[in-house]
Design an enzyme around this catalytic site. Structure first.
Site, PDB file in Angstrom:
ATOM      1  N   GLY A  52       0.915  -1.076   0.005  1.00  0.00           N
ATOM      2  CA  GLY A  52       0.049   0.060   0.030  1.00  0.00           C
ATOM      3  C   GLY A  52       0.842   1.291   0.043  1.00  0.00           C
ATOM      4  N   GLU A  53       0.564   2.164   0.834  1.00  0.00           N
ATOM      5  CA  GLU A  53       1.515   3.340   1.138  1.00  0.00           C
ATOM      6  C   GLU A  53       1.829   3.221   2.504  1.00  0.00           C
ATOM      7  OE1 GLU A  53       2.325   5.009  -1.839  1.00  0.00           O
ATOM      8  OE2 GLU A  53       3.752   6.184  -0.440  1.00  0.00           O
ATOM      9  N   SER A  54       3.247   3.237   2.734  1.00  0.00           N
ATOM     10  CA  SER A  54       3.684   2.961   4.138  1.00  0.00           C
ATOM     11  C   SER A  54       3.369   4.497   5.068  1.00  0.00           C
ATOM     12  CB  SER A  54       4.947   2.994   4.320  1.00  0.00           C
ATOM     13  OG  SER A  54       5.619   3.755   3.534  1.00  0.00           O
ATOM     14  N   CYS A  83       6.373  -5.184   0.600  1.00  0.00           N
ATOM     15  CA  CYS A  83       6.513  -3.935   0.072  1.00  0.00           C
ATOM     16  C   CYS A  83       6.184  -2.958   1.194  1.00  0.00           C
ATOM     17  CB  CYS A  83       5.649  -3.767  -0.964  1.00  0.00           C
ATOM     18  SG  CYS A  83       6.272  -2.689  -2.236  1.00  0.00           S
ATOM     19  N   ARG A 110      13.021   3.863   0.325  1.00  0.00           N
ATOM     20  CA  ARG A 110      11.473   3.989  -0.391  1.00  0.00           C
ATOM     21  C   ARG A 110      11.769   3.983  -1.873  1.00  0.00           C
ATOM     22  NH1 ARG A 110       7.326   7.424   2.577  1.00  0.00           N
ATOM     23  NH2 ARG A 110       6.058   6.637   1.023  1.00  0.00           N
ATOM     24  N   ILE A 140       6.234  -3.099  -7.267  1.00  0.00           N
ATOM     25  CA  ILE A 140       5.523  -1.936  -7.453  1.00  0.00           C
ATOM     26  C   ILE A 140       5.879  -0.935  -6.790  1.00  0.00           C
ATOM     27  CG2 ILE A 140       3.052  -1.108  -7.545  1.00  0.00           C
ATOM     28  CD1 ILE A 140       2.145  -4.006  -7.814  1.00  0.00           C
ATOM     29  N   ARG A 141       6.477   0.116  -7.329  1.00  0.00           N
ATOM     30  CA  ARG A 141       7.130   1.311  -6.497  1.00  0.00           C
ATOM     31  C   ARG A 141       7.886   0.791  -5.211  1.00  0.00           C
ATOM     32  NH1 ARG A 141       3.783   4.703  -4.160  1.00  0.00           N
ATOM     33  NH2 ARG A 141       1.979   3.093  -4.312  1.00  0.00           N
ATOM     34  N   HIS A 176       5.555  -8.773  -4.782  1.00  0.00           N
ATOM     35  CA  HIS A 176       4.158  -9.040  -4.315  1.00  0.00           C
ATOM     36  C   HIS A 176       3.692 -10.391  -4.753  1.00  0.00           C
ATOM     37  CE1 HIS A 176       2.751  -4.983  -3.136  1.00  0.00           C
ATOM     38  NE2 HIS A 176       3.750  -4.517  -3.841  1.00  0.00           N
ATOM     39  N   GLU A 178       1.521 -12.162  -3.721  1.00  0.00           N
ATOM     40  CA  GLU A 178      -0.189 -12.098  -3.840  1.00  0.00           C
ATOM     41  C   GLU A 178      -0.778 -11.840  -4.877  1.00  0.00           C
ATOM     42  OE1 GLU A 178       1.777 -10.056  -2.526  1.00  0.00           O
ATOM     43  OE2 GLU A 178       0.813  -8.022  -2.635  1.00  0.00           O
TER      44      GLU A 178
END
Ligand code: GLN
Length: 200
Positions: A52-54, A83, A110, A140-141, A176, A178
């Site tokens: 997600g976004e940390s 991630c 990051r 992903i990023r 990822h 998943e």
């Protein structure tokens, strides 16, 4: 997978791709619980912190009174962070004054491979259970693990970089699994949870 003893794997469900983790754990017949609060967490034997976004996840964990609870959980039971989940548990983050649960002795950077458009898929090398295998890695990023303590074990690498590692109860990955149908890493984590339940 024969799920014995019966364990419950929690998945933090405040933000990010938690449903994907749930789907892959279902393929393993592992009982799951989406975690929204401390009561949910108490019922779990292990926990996944999704991508997600940390920075958003830090704010949400604090808002939902889960920040200290997740840190305590990680000292007693297995957590797997993918991630953003990896960033949350890293001891330090380069160039950022960002809070951390400080559960694993690694330093991460990051967005180390660039922006969203620089996200990529490539073959990675898994070293679970002592043998080398190939797997598809989706980044992903993604963050990069740039240094780690001596007792951190490497479980996968890509282009000379560590991308999956563990120390004590904590497993972290920068990619990822998943988002694939490859269950190997989740299976490994579920086995860690089973071992920890048997020990307690
Ligand atoms: N770039 C995100 C962060 O810094 C992580 C991206 C992800 O979880 N896929 O928190």
């Amino acid at each position: 997978m024969v799920n014995e003893p019966t364990i419950t794997c929690g998945i933090l469900a405040l933000q990010g791709d938690y449903e994907k983790h749930r789907q892959i754990l279902r393929l393993l017949n592992c009982h799951t619980r989406l975690v929204f609060n401390r009561e949910d967490l108490q019922r779990c034997d292990g926990l996944i912190l999704p991508g997600g976004e940390s920075t958003t996840l830090i704010n949400l964990l604090k808002k939902h009174d889960l920040w200290d609870a997740v840190r305590d959980f990680g000292r007693r039971k297995p957590i797997y962070g993918t991630c953003a989940g990896c960033i949350l548990m890293a001891k330090s983050i380069v160039g950022m004054d960002q809070d951390s649960l400080n559960l694993i002795d690694i330093t991460v950077q990051r967005n180390a491979y660039g922006r969203q458009a620089d996200s990529f898929i490539d073959d990675i090398t898994l070293q679970l259970n002592g043998k080398s295998e190939t797997m598809e890695g989706i980044f992903i990023r993604a963050p990069r693990i740039i240094s780690m303590g001596e007792t951190v074990r490497v479980l996968a690498s890509y282009s000379g970089q560590v991308i999956l590692a563990e120390q004590d109860n904590i497993l972290v990955g920068t990619f990822h699994p998943e988002l694939t149908s490859d269950t190997r890493i989740h299976r490994y984590f579920v086995q860690r949870i089973i071992a920890s339940v048997k020990k307690s």
